[in-house]
Structure formats: C-alpha cells, structure tokens
Scaffold this active site. Structure first.
Site, mmCIF file in Angstrom:
data_model
loop_
_atom_site.group_PDB
_atom_site.id
_atom_site.type_symbol
_atom_site.label_atom_id
_atom_site.label_comp_id
_atom_site.label_asym_id
_atom_site.label_seq_id
_atom_site.Cartn_x
_atom_site.Cartn_y
_atom_site.Cartn_z
ATOM 1 C CE LYS A 57 -3.760 4.100 2.112
ATOM 2 N NZ LYS A 57 -5.009 3.551 2.652
ATOM 3 C CD GLU B 161 -8.877 -0.356 0.708
ATOM 4 O OE1 GLU B 161 -7.948 -0.703 -0.050
ATOM 5 O OE2 GLU B 161 -8.767 -0.371 1.943
ATOM 6 N N GLY C 104 -4.409 -3.995 6.340
ATOM 7 C CA GLY C 104 -3.422 -3.799 7.401
ATOM 8 C C GLY C 104 -3.582 -2.409 7.965
ATOM 9 C CB SER D 194 -0.887 -0.019 1.251
ATOM 10 O OG SER D 194 -1.598 1.183 1.375
ATOM 11 C CG ASP E 268 -10.455 -0.118 4.974
ATOM 12 O OD1 ASP E 268 -10.747 -0.537 6.100
ATOM 13 O OD2 ASP E 268 -9.342 0.417 4.748
ATOM 14 C CG ASP F 136 -7.594 2.751 0.441
ATOM 15 O OD1 ASP F 136 -8.727 3.289 0.510
ATOM 16 O OD2 ASP F 136 -7.027 2.221 1.419
ATOM 17 C CE LYS G 56 -4.716 0.260 0.378
ATOM 18 N NZ LYS G 56 -5.471 -0.442 1.445
ATOM 19 C CE LYS H 291 -7.405 -1.735 6.826
ATOM 20 N NZ LYS H 291 -7.375 -0.261 6.877
HETATM 21 O O1 OSB Z 1 -6.944 2.402 4.412
HETATM 22 O O2 OSB Z 1 -6.085 0.493 4.278
HETATM 23 C C1 OSB Z 1 -6.058 1.632 4.738
HETATM 24 C C2 OSB Z 1 -2.880 2.120 6.817
HETATM 25 C C3 OSB Z 1 -3.387 2.840 7.881
HETATM 26 C C4 OSB Z 1 -4.712 3.196 7.886
HETATM 27 C C5 OSB Z 1 -5.544 2.823 6.827
HETATM 28 C C6 OSB Z 1 -5.051 2.082 5.776
HETATM 29 C C7 OSB Z 1 -3.683 1.759 5.758
HETATM 30 C C8 OSB Z 1 -3.036 1.075 4.640
HETATM 31 C C9 OSB Z 1 -1.707 0.401 4.884
HETATM 32 O O3 OSB Z 1 -3.461 1.102 3.513
HETATM 33 C C10 OSB Z 1 -1.858 -1.054 5.131
HETATM 34 C C11 OSB Z 1 -0.581 -1.716 5.567
HETATM 35 O O4 OSB Z 1 0.394 -1.701 4.798
HETATM 36 O O5 OSB Z 1 -0.541 -2.261 6.692
HETATM 37 MG MG MG Z 2 -8.226 1.288 3.117
#
Ligand code: OSB
Ligand code: MG
Length: 378
Positions: free
Chosen positions: A173, A223, A300, A145, A248, A198, A171, A272
């Site tokens: 952001k 997402e 995560g 991510s 999510d 995301d 992924k 999660k």
């Molecule tokens: O939206 O999935 C999310 C991390 C912190 C808060 C929200 C998110 C995330 C990640 C990272 O996308 C996930 C990871 O690498 O653990």
């Molecule tokens: Mg997310």
C-alpha cells in the site's frame, strides 16, 4: 442475464431459514490503507439452511464507508428488506440477476446472498463450487497485500517474510509521502521481485508527474491511484505513465469493466467478487476481460475463511492469469471462524478447498467467540 452457462442454474430447493450473523474477528495486526486503519474483520454472514445442508456467504462491506459506500448496516438493511423477501419468487440464478438489476447498487449485499445460495445449491448437487460453475480445478497463485506502516523497516520485514514463503507477488500500500521511498527501499533488496503498489485513491490527476516517478521501479502495476469513483481520469493518467494501471474501487460491474477497457483507463482489473455483486458477475467480468486480453486477478477484503473460499473458487476461471490478494489465513488471524486454513505449498500455491460447495466448515467454538449479533430473518 449473466453468462449464458449460469442463467439456468437452479436456486436451492426448499429454503428453511436465513440467519444474519455479525462477527468481529480480530486481526493479528492492524491493516492500513491510504484512507483508514482496521483492527479486525467485522463481517456480516448470511447462513441459509435447507434440511441438513447449510450455505454460507460473507458480506465484504466494512462497518464504515472508508473503502466503499456500502457498510455492514446498509447491506443488512438491503438484504432483509429488499433481497430475501423476493427469493420465494425466484427459481434460477438468471432470474436472481434480473432481480438484482432492479435493486440498484448495493452489490456487496447482493454478493453475500448470492454466495450463500451458490454454496447451498452446489452442496445440494453434491459438487464443489468450481465444478458446479463449470470450471476445472487448478492450483491457485498466492499474493500478499502489505499495509502502510509507520516505518519502512516494518514493510521490508513483511516483504522478507513473503519472499521466504514463496508468495508469487507482493503488493504494498502506498500513500503520499510513503510511496517512492518505500518502493525504492524494497527494490534495493529485491531487484526482480514481482512487485506492485496500491494507492486506494490517494492521488489527484494533477499529481501525475509525481506518479510518473514510479515508472523507474519496474512495478507490475499501480492499483487505483486516483479517485475511488473515477474511470476517466485514470484513462488520462495511463497515457502519461508507462506502468500498467489496475482498477479496483471503480469497477463495480461488467458495465464499469467495459467502460474502463474501452477508455484504456487500465490494463489490468482487480476483480473482487464481493464488490461486484457476486461470483456470477465476477465471472462475467473475467470472461469479458479475457476476450479483450486484459488480465485480471482476484482481490481480497481481508475476508474470513468463508469469503476467502469464494475468492479461491473464482480463480478457477482461466482469465485469472495473475496472482491476486489471496494470502494464508495465518497472515490475517490467530483464529478464524472456519476449520480449513488457507496455506501455501512449497512453491507458493494454494489448493482449492476439498468438499462440496465452497468447501469450508464452521468452527463452532470460534464462531461463538466472535459473534456479535445474530438474527433470524427468513
Ligand atoms: O484495496 O485491495 C484493497 C483490504 C481491504 C480493503 C481494500 C483492499 C484490501 C487489501 C487486502 O488490499 C486484500 C487481502 O489481503 O484480502
Ligand atoms: Mg485495492
């Protein structure tokens, strides 16, 4: 009641002590979503001791309410005042879940305690957590991510690194103004890379025509484009765009998963375990989604190695057909608080931790260095 097969699992025998430990583990680089930038992982750990054995859990709540309404402080309060005092009356995980039903919300707090209890219970039985839960060992798919960056160039650099390491999907952001351009630039270099975006709730339903422009990039899914607490508007959006939606933030429970599936608000779910109240609720969602042919993956929360280990065990459920956000430890931290780093093999897979329970052991030096506060609470 959770999944029938887990209801009668016994809680650990003879709990001697429970400690809450707050750690702050610096990230290698800041991590940004559409909503906030974090520079480290501040995590509340739950340590439960029974004789020679210790169970650990990690609360995924942040110190701030910028991903979820729960925070480190709110979860510490709920754990201390409303979860731990009841443990002496609870014999099985089914009973624990009945009690969790009375304590509303606060699912990150519940998950942290449940994780520690499961870790300890599995260790008392001498079994790895996935075996204790009734699943077979499998190699876990990896995913990465990538946060929002000032320059698209910096995103591309991390995509290159991920491709080189054979991560199974990437992924990125996105947020308003850093969406189409970023995805277009990645697709210029990587036409068939399994890629998704995301948004962490950056858009309004009225902006659907803008989101529709993402349809041409062959993304695996988008997402949480809309509000963090919305399901209904996502169901409208899903009728207007061809890319699969994934939820999510708005899935807190199996009830939310049922609503989302019934409304066709998404075609994929990010589970999660730390967000939905623990491993057992997460497994129940995976089971339900599998029955309804909705693929799921494990998200995560940039967890330390403790929380990450639970995310790995979770993915032994056969409903987890898609690569999730489980990345190498070295992607987040120079130094973690456990001894067994998550690493990818040459094909991009991750092995389950060896050993009983969650299978990770504390690195006392690092733990000492990163501990901010600790408190004996039971
Ligand atoms: O939206 O999935 C999310 C991390 C912190 C808060 C929200 C998110 C995330 C990640 C990272 O996308 C996930 C990871 O690498 O653990
Ligand atoms: Mg997310």
């Amino acid at each position: 009641m959770i999944l029938n097969q887990h209801d009668n699992l016994a809680l650990p025998e003879s709990i001697d002590a429970v400690e809450l430990i707050l750690v702050n583990v610096p990230f290698k680089k800041p991590f940004s979503t559409s909503n906030y930038t974090w520079t480290g992982k501040e995590a509340l750990l739950v340590k439960i001791t029974s004789g020679e054995l210790t169970g650990w859990g990690e609360c995924v709540a942040d110190p701030d309410p910028f991903y979820s309404p729960e925070t480190v402080t709110s979860s510490r309060f709920i754990i201390k005042e409303f979860i731990l005092p009841e443990l002496k009356n609870i014999k099985t995980f089914g009973q624990l879940y009945d009690y969790f039903g009375k304590v509303r919300g606060n699912r990150m707090a519940k998950a942290a305690v449940e994780n520690a209890l499961l870790d300890l219970a599995a260790k008392q039985k001498g079994l790895p957590l996935y075996t204790y839960l009734g699943y077979k060992p499998v190699k876990i798919k990896s995913g990465i991510s990538i946060g929002i960056k000032e320059k698209t160039y910096d995103v591309l650099y991390e995509v290159d690194e991920a491709v080189e390491k054979n991560y199974h999907r990437v992924k990125v952001k996105i947020t308003k103004g850093k969406d189409l351009s970023v995805i277009r630039d990645i697709r210029k270099h990587y036409l068939i890379l399994p890629l998704m975006a995301d948004a962490n709730g950056a858009y309004l339903q009225s902006e659907w025509e803008h989101l529709q422009k993402l349809d041409r990039f062959n993304l695996m899914m988008i997402e949480q484009p809309l509000g963090y607490d919305d399901i209904y508007e996502h169901s409208i959006l899903q009728t207007r765009i061809t890319t699969d939606l994934c939820l999510d933030e708005s899935i807190h429970s199996i009830a939310d998963a049922r609503t989302a599936i019934a409304l066709n608000a998404c075609r994929v779910i990010n589970i999660k375990q730390g967000r939905v109240g623990g491993m057992l609720e997460a497994l129940a969602i995976a089971e339900y989604a599998q029955h309804h042919r909705v693929p799921v993956w494990s998200g995560g929360m940039d967890e330390t190695g403790i929380g990450r280990a639970f995310n790995l065990h979770l993915q032994t459920h056969p409903g987890f057909t898609l690569p999730g956000d489980t990345s190498e430890t070295s992607r987040y931290f120079n130094e973690d608080i456990i001894n067994e780093p998550v690493v990818l093999d040459a094909e991009g897979y991750i092995s389950l931790p060896d050993g009983n329970g969650a299978g990770v052991s504390i690195n006392n030096d690092s733990m000492g260095k990163f501990t901010v506060a600790k408190e004996l609470v039971y």
